[in-house]
Design a protein around this motif. Structure first.
Motif, PDB file in Angstrom:
ATOM      1  N   MET A 160       9.542 117.697  24.399  1.00 15.17           N
ATOM      2  CA  MET A 160       9.742 118.799  25.345  1.00 15.17           C
ATOM      3  C   MET A 160      10.963 118.557  26.224  1.00 15.17           C
ATOM      4  SD  MET A 160       7.936 121.354  24.697  1.00 15.17           S
ATOM      5  CE  MET A 160       8.309 122.341  26.139  1.00 15.17           C
ATOM      6  N   LEU A 161      11.222 117.296  26.584  1.00 14.00           N
ATOM      7  CA  LEU A 161      12.427 116.993  27.352  1.00 14.00           C
ATOM      8  C   LEU A 161      13.679 117.369  26.557  1.00 14.00           C
ATOM      9  CD1 LEU A 161      11.426 113.545  28.901  1.00 14.00           C
ATOM     10  CD2 LEU A 161      11.689 115.728  30.119  1.00 14.00           C
ATOM     11  N   MET A 162      13.654 117.089  25.264  1.00 11.52           N
ATOM     12  CA  MET A 162      14.784 117.441  24.394  1.00 11.52           C
ATOM     13  C   MET A 162      14.816 118.942  24.132  1.00 11.52           C
ATOM     14  SD  MET A 162      14.631 114.405  21.556  1.00 11.52           S
ATOM     15  CE  MET A 162      15.583 115.429  20.446  1.00 11.52           C
ATOM     16  N   PHE A 163      13.659 119.513  23.880  1.00  7.03           N
ATOM     17  CA  PHE A 163      13.575 120.920  23.483  1.00  7.03           C
ATOM     18  C   PHE A 163      14.083 121.857  24.570  1.00  7.03           C
ATOM     19  CE2 PHE A 163      11.185 124.918  22.952  1.00  7.03           C
ATOM     20  CZ  PHE A 163      11.648 125.283  21.706  1.00  7.03           C
ATOM     21  N   THR A 164      13.827 121.526  25.826  1.00 10.25           N
ATOM     22  CA  THR A 164      14.299 122.397  26.903  1.00 10.25           C
ATOM     23  C   THR A 164      15.824 122.510  26.887  1.00 10.25           C
ATOM     24  OG1 THR A 164      14.239 120.544  28.473  1.00 10.25           O
ATOM     25  CG2 THR A 164      12.331 121.994  28.424  1.00 10.25           C
ATOM     26  N   LYS A 165      16.499 121.460  26.442  1.00 13.90           N
ATOM     27  CA  LYS A 165      17.963 121.481  26.347  1.00 13.90           C
ATOM     28  C   LYS A 165      18.450 122.080  25.023  1.00 13.90           C
ATOM     29  CE  LYS A 165      18.489 119.073  30.148  1.00 13.90           C
ATOM     30  NZ  LYS A 165      18.831 119.755  31.369  1.00 13.90           N
ATOM     31  N   MET A 166      17.631 121.985  23.966  1.00 17.58           N
ATOM     32  CA  MET A 166      18.068 122.365  22.617  1.00 17.58           C
ATOM     33  C   MET A 166      17.520 123.698  22.128  1.00 17.58           C
ATOM     34  SD  MET A 166      17.635 118.719  20.657  1.00 17.58           S
ATOM     35  CE  MET A 166      18.086 119.421  19.083  1.00 17.58           C
ATOM     36  N   LYS A 167      16.616 124.329  22.872  1.00 15.25           N
ATOM     37  CA  LYS A 167      15.919 125.515  22.392  1.00 15.25           C
ATOM     38  C   LYS A 167      16.874 126.607  21.897  1.00 15.25           C
ATOM     39  CE  LYS A 167      12.637 129.125  23.639  1.00 15.25           C
ATOM     40  NZ  LYS A 167      13.300 130.085  22.796  1.00 15.25           N
ATOM     41  N   ASN A 168      17.848 126.965  22.708  1.00 13.97           N
ATOM     42  CA  ASN A 168      18.764 128.044  22.313  1.00 13.97           C
ATOM     43  C   ASN A 168      19.537 127.680  21.047  1.00 13.97           C
ATOM     44  OD1 ASN A 168      17.952 129.644  24.447  1.00 13.97           O
ATOM     45  ND2 ASN A 168      19.561 128.890  25.810  1.00 13.97           N
ATOM     46  N   TRP A 169      19.987 126.435  20.948  1.00  8.07           N
ATOM     47  CA  TRP A 169      20.707 125.995  19.755  1.00  8.07           C
ATOM     48  C   TRP A 169      19.795 126.031  18.529  1.00  8.07           C
ATOM     49  CZ3 TRP A 169      20.056 121.870  16.370  1.00  8.07           C
ATOM     50  CH2 TRP A 169      21.102 121.682  15.455  1.00  8.07           C
ATOM     51  N   ILE A 170      18.566 125.530  18.668  1.00  8.20           N
ATOM     52  CA  ILE A 170      17.617 125.535  17.545  1.00  8.20           C
ATOM     53  C   ILE A 170      17.343 126.957  17.102  1.00  8.20           C
ATOM     54  CG2 ILE A 170      15.201 125.112  16.920  1.00  8.20           C
ATOM     55  CD1 ILE A 170      15.397 122.468  18.482  1.00  8.20           C
ATOM     56  N   ASP A 171      17.067 127.856  18.055  1.00  8.38           N
ATOM     57  CA  ASP A 171      16.782 129.246  17.699  1.00  8.38           C
ATOM     58  C   ASP A 171      17.980 129.898  17.006  1.00  8.38           C
ATOM     59  OD1 ASP A 171      14.237 129.057  18.705  1.00  8.38           O
ATOM     60  OD2 ASP A 171      14.683 130.066  20.603  1.00  8.38           O
ATOM     61  N   LYS A 172      19.191 129.576  17.448  1.00  7.81           N
ATOM     62  CA  LYS A 172      20.398 130.159  16.864  1.00  7.81           C
ATOM     63  C   LYS A 172      20.656 129.614  15.455  1.00  7.81           C
ATOM     64  CE  LYS A 172      23.677 130.795  19.760  1.00  7.81           C
ATOM     65  NZ  LYS A 172      24.795 130.596  20.689  1.00  7.81           N
ATOM     66  N   GLN A 173      20.405 128.309  15.240  1.00  8.40           N
ATOM     67  CA  GLN A 173      20.689 127.670  13.956  1.00  8.40           C
ATOM     68  C   GLN A 173      19.577 127.848  12.920  1.00  8.40           C
ATOM     69  OE1 GLN A 173      23.650 126.184  13.279  1.00  8.40           O
ATOM     70  NE2 GLN A 173      24.220 126.898  15.311  1.00  8.40           N
ATOM     71  N   SER A 174      18.401 128.226  13.376  1.00  5.23           N
ATOM     72  CA  SER A 174      17.235 128.275  12.504  1.00  5.23           C
ATOM     73  C   SER A 174      17.419 129.239  11.345  1.00  5.23           C
ATOM     74  CB  SER A 174      16.003 128.706  13.312  1.00  5.23           C
ATOM     75  OG  SER A 174      14.897 128.855  12.461  1.00  5.23           O
ATOM     76  N   THR A 175      16.982 128.810  10.168  1.00  4.16           N
ATOM     77  CA  THR A 175      16.994 129.679   8.987  1.00  4.16           C
ATOM     78  C   THR A 175      15.575 130.087   8.621  1.00  4.16           C
ATOM     79  OG1 THR A 175      16.845 127.807   7.461  1.00  4.16           O
ATOM     80  CG2 THR A 175      19.063 128.563   8.079  1.00  4.16           C
ATOM     81  N   THR A 176      14.620 129.891   9.553  1.00  4.25           N
ATOM     82  CA  THR A 176      13.209 130.116   9.236  1.00  4.25           C
ATOM     83  C   THR A 176      12.644 131.403   9.798  1.00  4.25           C
ATOM     84  OG1 THR A 176      12.428 128.980  11.205  1.00  4.25           O
ATOM     85  CG2 THR A 176      12.813 127.624   9.251  1.00  4.25           C
ATOM     86  N   GLY A 177      13.463 132.223  10.395  1.00  2.88           N
ATOM     87  CA  GLY A 177      12.937 133.440  10.997  1.00  2.88           C
ATOM     88  C   GLY A 177      12.466 133.221  12.425  1.00  2.88           C
ATOM     89  N   ILE A 178      12.785 132.082  13.029  1.00  4.59           N
ATOM     90  CA  ILE A 178      12.373 131.793  14.387  1.00  4.59           C
ATOM     91  C   ILE A 178      13.422 132.317  15.378  1.00  4.59           C
ATOM     92  CG2 ILE A 178      11.911 129.904  16.017  1.00  4.59           C
ATOM     93  CD1 ILE A 178      10.636 128.367  13.907  1.00  4.59           C
ATOM     94  N   LYS A 179      14.480 132.905  14.891  1.00  2.00           N
ATOM     95  CA  LYS A 179      15.531 133.381  15.786  1.00  2.00           C
ATOM     96  C   LYS A 179      14.999 134.416  16.754  1.00  2.00           C
ATOM     97  CE  LYS A 179      18.953 132.622  12.259  1.00  2.00           C
ATOM     98  NZ  LYS A 179      19.976 133.127  11.408  1.00  2.00           N
ATOM     99  N   LYS A 180      15.573 134.421  17.938  1.00  2.00           N
ATOM    100  CA  LYS A 180      15.194 135.416  18.942  1.00  2.00           C
ATOM    101  C   LYS A 180      15.604 136.794  18.469  1.00  2.00           C
ATOM    102  CE  LYS A 180      14.376 133.425  23.238  1.00  2.00           C
ATOM    103  NZ  LYS A 180      13.999 133.910  24.496  1.00  2.00           N
ATOM    104  N   ILE A 181      14.788 137.754  18.801  1.00  2.00           N
ATOM    105  CA  ILE A 181      15.052 139.143  18.404  1.00  2.00           C
ATOM    106  C   ILE A 181      15.890 139.816  19.472  1.00  2.00           C
ATOM    107  CG2 ILE A 181      13.971 141.347  17.899  1.00  2.00           C
ATOM    108  CD1 ILE A 181      11.550 139.679  16.915  1.00  2.00           C
TER     109      ILE A 181
END
Length: 192
Positions: free
Chosen positions: A171-192
């Motif tokens: 969670m410490l990492m995710f709070t900093k990486m969330k936007n990048w992960i959502d943007k890079q994701s190829t799994t349909g987890i991208k923000k709408i």
């Protein structure tokens, strides 16, 4: 399953290698037996799941455990510990991924990590009772005495504590990486 391109293969290989390296940084948690150790190798595997889907996490878990077995071997002669690590990782990562896929917020990730922790703790207790501890007894003549007591007092609470520790770090990492992960994701987890 969608075709994996070179970028996905390389990314999963890198995340698997990072997970393998993190397996070497492990520590016991008193008062649990010293052979029950915490490492952070599931963090890159969870990132693989978030970026490329559940199959990527299975592949990353498999690769890290194969590399670990090939580099260190096993006292039992068969990879019982690596199999246990593989299943523990999958039982932690997959519930987290599927819940986050439905709830794309920090709260959703927290709920997913808690569900992953509970899943890992409960199902690893069952696997230890029926498969892992009997395998250690068969291959190494290693006994823990009263198996039910060992699982209730050792395996179950250890996995809960391990899950909480990994959850806090992630969670410490995710709070900093969330936007990048959502943007890079190829799994349909991208923000709408």
């Amino acid at each position: 399953m969608k075709k994996w391109d070179l970028k996905k293969f390389v990314s999963i290989a890198l995340l698997s290698t990072l997970a393998f390296i993190l397996m070497f940084i492990k520590f016991p948690i008193p008062p649990f037996p010293s052979f029950l150790t915490v490492d952070f190798s599931d963090v890159p595997v969870l990132v693989a799941a978030l970026l490329y889907g559940p199959m990527a996490s299975v592949v990353a878990e498999l690769i890290k455990n194969i590399l670990n077995y090939l580099s260190l071997g096993s006292e039992a002669g068969v990879p019982i510990g690596n199999a246990a690590n593989f299943f523990a990782g999958i039982l932690f990562v997959l519930p987290t991924y599927f819940i986050y896929r439905r709830m794309r917020t920090k709260k959703g990730m927290t709920v997913g990590l808690i569900a992953g922790t509970v899943s890992m703790s409960v199902f690893m207790s069952i696997l230890n009772y029926f498969v892992i501890l009997p395998a250690y007894l068969y291959f190494m003549n290693f006994s823990v005495g009263n198996v039910k007591q060992y699982i209730v007092a050792g395996v179950l609470p250890f996995n809960l504590v391990k899950g909480v520790i990994v959850t806090i770090l992630f969670m410490l990492m995710f709070t900093k990486m969330k936007n990048w992960i959502d943007k890079q994701s190829t799994t349909g987890i991208k923000k709408i």
